[in-house]
Design a protein around this motif. Structure first.
Motif, PDB file in Angstrom:
ATOM      1  N   ASP A 176       0.862  -1.184   0.000  1.00  0.00           N
ATOM      2  CA  ASP A 176       0.000   0.000   0.000  1.00  0.00           C
ATOM      3  C   ASP A 176       0.892   1.225   0.000  1.00  0.00           C
ATOM      4  OD1 ASP A 176      -2.633   1.300   0.245  1.00  0.00           O
ATOM      5  OD2 ASP A 176      -1.828   1.985   2.152  1.00  0.00           O
ATOM      6  N   VAL A 177       0.493   2.275  -0.699  1.00  0.00           N
ATOM      7  CA  VAL A 177       1.343   3.461  -0.858  1.00  0.00           C
ATOM      8  C   VAL A 177       0.573   4.719  -0.509  1.00  0.00           C
ATOM      9  CG1 VAL A 177       2.601   4.881  -2.535  1.00  0.00           C
ATOM     10  CG2 VAL A 177       2.833   2.394  -2.595  1.00  0.00           C
ATOM     11  N   ILE A 178       1.232   5.607   0.233  1.00  0.00           N
ATOM     12  CA  ILE A 178       0.725   6.956   0.468  1.00  0.00           C
ATOM     13  C   ILE A 178       1.818   7.951   0.089  1.00  0.00           C
ATOM     14  CG2 ILE A 178      -0.734   6.195   2.387  1.00  0.00           C
ATOM     15  CD1 ILE A 178       1.340   7.684   4.238  1.00  0.00           C
ATOM     16  N   GLN A 179       1.443   9.202  -0.059  1.00  0.00           N
ATOM     17  CA  GLN A 179       2.418  10.270  -0.241  1.00  0.00           C
ATOM     18  C   GLN A 179       2.437  11.107   1.029  1.00  0.00           C
ATOM     19  OE1 GLN A 179       1.661  13.149  -3.360  1.00  0.00           O
ATOM     20  NE2 GLN A 179       3.827  13.593  -3.610  1.00  0.00           N
ATOM     21  N   ARG A 180       3.613  11.253   1.607  1.00  0.00           N
ATOM     22  CA  ARG A 180       3.700  12.008   2.854  1.00  0.00           C
ATOM     23  C   ARG A 180       3.938  13.494   2.568  1.00  0.00           C
ATOM     24  NH1 ARG A 180       9.410   9.578   5.314  1.00  0.00           N
ATOM     25  NH2 ARG A 180      10.833  10.832   4.023  1.00  0.00           N
ATOM     26  N   GLY A 181       4.003  14.287   3.629  1.00  0.00           N
ATOM     27  CA  GLY A 181       4.037  15.733   3.500  1.00  0.00           C
ATOM     28  C   GLY A 181       5.196  16.297   2.705  1.00  0.00           C
ATOM     29  N   ASP A 182       6.357  15.607   2.713  1.00  0.00           N
ATOM     30  CA  ASP A 182       7.512  16.132   1.989  1.00  0.00           C
ATOM     31  C   ASP A 182       7.526  15.700   0.529  1.00  0.00           C
ATOM     32  OD1 ASP A 182       8.163  13.459   2.154  1.00  0.00           O
ATOM     33  OD2 ASP A 182      10.088  13.746   3.163  1.00  0.00           O
ATOM     34  N   GLY A 183       6.464  15.028   0.081  1.00  0.00           N
ATOM     35  CA  GLY A 183       6.367  14.623  -1.316  1.00  0.00           C
ATOM     36  C   GLY A 183       6.844  13.220  -1.606  1.00  0.00           C
ATOM     37  N   LYS A 184       7.585  12.599  -0.692  1.00  0.00           N
ATOM     38  CA  LYS A 184       8.053  11.235  -0.926  1.00  0.00           C
ATOM     39  C   LYS A 184       6.903  10.238  -0.774  1.00  0.00           C
ATOM     40  CE  LYS A 184      12.996  11.532   0.119  1.00  0.00           C
ATOM     41  NZ  LYS A 184      13.392  11.086  -1.241  1.00  0.00           N
ATOM     42  N   TYR A 185       7.056   9.098  -1.439  1.00  0.00           N
ATOM     43  CA  TYR A 185       6.048   8.039  -1.383  1.00  0.00           C
ATOM     44  C   TYR A 185       6.510   6.951  -0.416  1.00  0.00           C
ATOM     45  CZ  TYR A 185       4.014  10.410  -5.356  1.00  0.00           C
ATOM     46  OH  TYR A 185       3.438  11.360  -6.170  1.00  0.00           O
ATOM     47  N   VAL A 186       5.589   6.525   0.429  1.00  0.00           N
ATOM     48  CA  VAL A 186       5.867   5.505   1.436  1.00  0.00           C
ATOM     49  C   VAL A 186       5.067   4.255   1.095  1.00  0.00           C
ATOM     50  CG1 VAL A 186       5.821   4.903   3.882  1.00  0.00           C
ATOM     51  CG2 VAL A 186       6.233   7.281   3.183  1.00  0.00           C
ATOM     52  N   MET A 187       5.763   3.147   0.966  1.00  0.00           N
ATOM     53  CA  MET A 187       5.094   1.868   0.745  1.00  0.00           C
ATOM     54  C   MET A 187       5.099   1.060   2.032  1.00  0.00           C
ATOM     55  SD  MET A 187       6.106  -1.327  -1.753  1.00  0.00           S
ATOM     56  CE  MET A 187       5.628  -0.489  -3.267  1.00  0.00           C
ATOM     57  N   TYR A 188       3.932   0.519   2.385  1.00  0.00           N
ATOM     58  CA  TYR A 188       3.796  -0.444   3.464  1.00  0.00           C
ATOM     59  C   TYR A 188       3.575  -1.815   2.827  1.00  0.00           C
ATOM     60  CZ  TYR A 188       2.784   3.919   5.927  1.00  0.00           C
ATOM     61  OH  TYR A 188       2.841   5.203   6.422  1.00  0.00           O
ATOM     62  N   TYR A 189       4.223  -2.821   3.336  1.00  0.00           N
ATOM     63  CA  TYR A 189       4.076  -4.163   2.785  1.00  0.00           C
ATOM     64  C   TYR A 189       4.413  -5.164   3.883  1.00  0.00           C
ATOM     65  CZ  TYR A 189       9.205  -4.179   2.582  1.00  0.00           C
ATOM     66  OH  TYR A 189      10.545  -4.111   2.916  1.00  0.00           O
ATOM     67  N   CYS A 190       4.119  -6.434   3.645  1.00  0.00           N
ATOM     68  CA  CYS A 190       4.525  -7.438   4.621  1.00  0.00           C
ATOM     69  C   CYS A 190       5.349  -8.520   3.936  1.00  0.00           C
ATOM     70  CB  CYS A 190       3.323  -8.039   5.351  1.00  0.00           C
ATOM     71  SG  CYS A 190       2.224  -9.027   4.340  1.00  0.00           S
ATOM     72  N   ALA A 191       6.216  -9.132   4.710  1.00  0.00           N
ATOM     73  CA  ALA A 191       7.083 -10.207   4.238  1.00  0.00           C
ATOM     74  C   ALA A 191       7.494 -11.034   5.446  1.00  0.00           C
ATOM     75  CB  ALA A 191       8.319  -9.637   3.531  1.00  0.00           C
ATOM     76  N   ASN A 192       8.111 -12.166   5.190  1.00  0.00           N
ATOM     77  CA  ASN A 192       8.599 -13.001   6.283  1.00  0.00           C
ATOM     78  C   ASN A 192       9.817 -12.372   6.943  1.00  0.00           C
ATOM     79  OD1 ASN A 192       6.723 -15.017   6.308  1.00  0.00           O
ATOM     80  ND2 ASN A 192       8.142 -16.659   5.796  1.00  0.00           N
ATOM     81  N   SER A 193       9.770 -12.302   8.254  1.00  0.00           N
ATOM     82  CA  SER A 193      10.887 -11.773   9.019  1.00  0.00           C
ATOM     83  C   SER A 193      11.973 -12.833   9.183  1.00  0.00           C
ATOM     84  CB  SER A 193      10.400 -11.318  10.397  1.00  0.00           C
ATOM     85  OG  SER A 193      11.485 -10.989  11.243  1.00  0.00           O
ATOM     86  N   LYS A 194      13.212 -12.395   9.271  1.00  0.00           N
ATOM     87  CA  LYS A 194      14.302 -13.315   9.606  1.00  0.00           C
ATOM     88  C   LYS A 194      14.176 -13.825  11.032  1.00  0.00           C
ATOM     89  CE  LYS A 194      17.663 -11.366   6.349  1.00  0.00           C
ATOM     90  NZ  LYS A 194      18.936 -10.610   6.207  1.00  0.00           N
ATOM     91  N   GLN A 195      13.469 -13.066  11.849  1.00  0.00           N
ATOM     92  CA  GLN A 195      13.193 -13.490  13.221  1.00  0.00           C
ATOM     93  C   GLN A 195      11.975 -14.401  13.202  1.00  0.00           C
ATOM     94  OE1 GLN A 195      12.347 -10.263  15.859  1.00  0.00           O
ATOM     95  NE2 GLN A 195      11.959 -11.575  17.625  1.00  0.00           N
ATOM     96  N   VAL A 196      12.089 -15.591  13.734  1.00  0.00           N
ATOM     97  CA  VAL A 196      11.021 -16.576  13.665  1.00  0.00           C
ATOM     98  C   VAL A 196      10.181 -16.530  14.935  1.00  0.00           C
ATOM     99  CG1 VAL A 196      10.480 -19.023  13.416  1.00  0.00           C
ATOM    100  CG2 VAL A 196      12.398 -18.036  12.148  1.00  0.00           C
ATOM    101  N   GLY A 197       8.851 -16.533  14.758  1.00  0.00           N
ATOM    102  CA  GLY A 197       7.939 -16.530  15.886  1.00  0.00           C
ATOM    103  C   GLY A 197       7.509 -17.934  16.266  1.00  0.00           C
ATOM    104  N   PRO A 198       6.422 -18.071  17.035  1.00  0.00           N
ATOM    105  CA  PRO A 198       5.956 -19.381  17.495  1.00  0.00           C
ATOM    106  C   PRO A 198       5.622 -20.341  16.353  1.00  0.00           C
ATOM    107  CG  PRO A 198       4.887 -17.625  18.723  1.00  0.00           C
ATOM    108  CD  PRO A 198       5.629 -16.973  17.593  1.00  0.00           C
ATOM    109  N   ASN A 199       5.110 -19.800  15.240  1.00  0.00           N
ATOM    110  CA  ASN A 199       4.801 -20.637  14.088  1.00  0.00           C
ATOM    111  C   ASN A 199       5.974 -20.558  13.120  1.00  0.00           C
ATOM    112  OD1 ASN A 199       3.923 -21.654  11.589  1.00  0.00           O
ATOM    113  ND2 ASN A 199       1.800 -21.132  12.039  1.00  0.00           N
ATOM    114  N   LYS A 200       6.677 -21.656  12.957  1.00  0.00           N
ATOM    115  CA  LYS A 200       7.904 -21.647  12.155  1.00  0.00           C
ATOM    116  C   LYS A 200       7.646 -21.398  10.671  1.00  0.00           C
ATOM    117  CE  LYS A 200      10.670 -22.704  15.603  1.00  0.00           C
ATOM    118  NZ  LYS A 200       9.699 -22.702  16.709  1.00  0.00           N
ATOM    119  N   ASP A 201       6.384 -21.615  10.223  1.00  0.00           N
ATOM    120  CA  ASP A 201       6.085 -21.483   8.804  1.00  0.00           C
ATOM    121  C   ASP A 201       5.602 -20.093   8.413  1.00  0.00           C
ATOM    122  OD1 ASP A 201       6.727 -24.149   8.313  1.00  0.00           O
ATOM    123  OD2 ASP A 201       4.722 -24.802   8.927  1.00  0.00           O
ATOM    124  N   ASP A 202       5.238 -19.282   9.364  1.00  0.00           N
ATOM    125  CA  ASP A 202       4.673 -17.975   9.044  1.00  0.00           C
ATOM    126  C   ASP A 202       5.105 -16.965  10.096  1.00  0.00           C
ATOM    127  OD1 ASP A 202       3.220 -15.980   7.848  1.00  0.00           O
ATOM    128  OD2 ASP A 202       1.369 -16.501   8.858  1.00  0.00           O
TER     129      ASP A 202
END
Length: 332
Positions: free
Chosen positions: A99-125
């Motif tokens: 998802d993308v928004i444009q912030r006050g200084d004109g730059k575009y910010v993308m939010y996204y999700c991906a697998n972290s290198k840090q593993v949580g309780p569920n090893k697959d996700d």
């Protein structure tokens, strides 16, 4: 989450404070197929020159897909990698729901999700929400090396959607991916004890990537409201002093998956659900399991995904005309 334990939009949200004039020339009515290729979880943004850019989940050989339109009706998939490199926090896999928004200084910010290198309780996700910056809406986006939010002990975080309030304050909404550590059944959360899958609202600094204070829960699943085993894919828009929070419920890979909304007079709620499918299977010919919806800040159009055909192997991008009036949302 639009992909169960491997992944579930802003929703993607869009249009930070582009003038409403962008919404006025739009004449398309109803819902329609906008992009006939695998392009799930579309977020989008408009620019002052009248162009529109949509961003889709990993597919077609790209971590982040980008499509372009001059009229919001005819879309072209760009041969552009939206995220050419990955952040230090993440694995190079499973990039979803940009998802993308444009912030006050004109730059575009993308939010996204991906697998972290840090593993949580569920090893697959072990999804976390990351951020990336660009000078142009079509990128390239350069990721930050620190994740914005993880919540790995609760199942991870997905489906981030940016929002800029009328006073200029930045926020991001996201889903705590509790069903990834569920106990089986539908969406891995159909067997007791059911796990919370709340939609959270996090206030951000002016840079739109730095959290300010603690997140606030604004929604969660409730079978009494007709919800399935989860709620996900938030998209927030403000119209006539009413906040409309769009979300998906049920399982993305079942025909019952739909898009709903809730309303509030304050950004932090309480939000009142309409408890009905705003978009659902059969609303238009060949529409199957519509979800991952993003509604534009101008309040008159949205993008969402649905299965491309009855084989339910790929999810195409659809568009629709929207009306937001008096606390009611409608496809027009």
């Amino acid at each position: 989450m639009r992909f169960l334990t491997s992944r579930s939009t802003l929703v993607a949200l869009v249009l930070p404070f582009i003038p409403a004039v962008l919404g006025s020339p739009y004449k398309r009515s109803g819902s329609y197929l906008a992009l006939d290729t695998d392009f799930p979880d579309p977020g989008f943004i408009g620019t002052l020159d009248g162009k529109w850019y949509a961003f889709g989940t990993q597919g077609n050989g790209k971590r982040v897909q980008i499509a372009e339109s001059n009229d919001f009706t005819t879309w072209s998939l760009l041969d552009t990698e939206g995220l050419p490199t990955v952040g230090a926090w993440e694995e190079d896999a499973l990039h979803y729901a940009p998802d993308v928004i444009q912030r006050g200084d004109g730059k575009y910010v993308m939010y996204y999700c991906a697998n972290s290198k840090q593993v949580g309780p569920n090893k697959d996700d072990h999804h976390c929400v990351g951020t990336a910056l660009a000078d142009h809406p079509a990128g390239p986006y350069v990721p930050n090396d620190k994740a914005l939010v993880c919540d790995l002990d609760k199942g991870g975080a997905i489906d981030a959607a940016g929002f800029r309030d009328k006073d200029g304050t930045n926020y991001v909404l996201y889903k705590v991916n509790g069903n990834s550590i569920g106990h089986g059944g539908d969406c891995n959360n159909g067997v007791d004890p059911l796990v919370p899958t709340p939609i959270m609202l996090q206030k951000l600094a002016d840079d739109a990537v730095t959290p300010v204070g603690d997140p606030v829960q604004v929604l969660d699943r409730n079978t009494a409201d007709g919800d399935g085993p989860l709620v996900e894919a938030p998209s927030l828009v403000l119209a006539d002093d009413t906040y409309y929070l769009f979300y998906s419920t049920h399982c993305y890979n079942e025909k019952t998956y739909d898009t709903r909304y809730a309303t509030a007079s304050s950004i932090t709620g309480p939000y009142t659900k309409n408890n009905e499918g705003f978009l659902k299977t059969g609303d238009s010919p060949n529409l199957i399991a519509p979800g991952g919806a993003t509604v534009c800040g101008c309040g008159d159009r949205m993008l969402f995904h649905g299965w491309c055909d009855k084989s339910m192997k790929q999810r195409c991008m659809y568009g629709a005309s929207v009306s937001l009036k008096g606390g009611k949302a409608a496809i027009v």
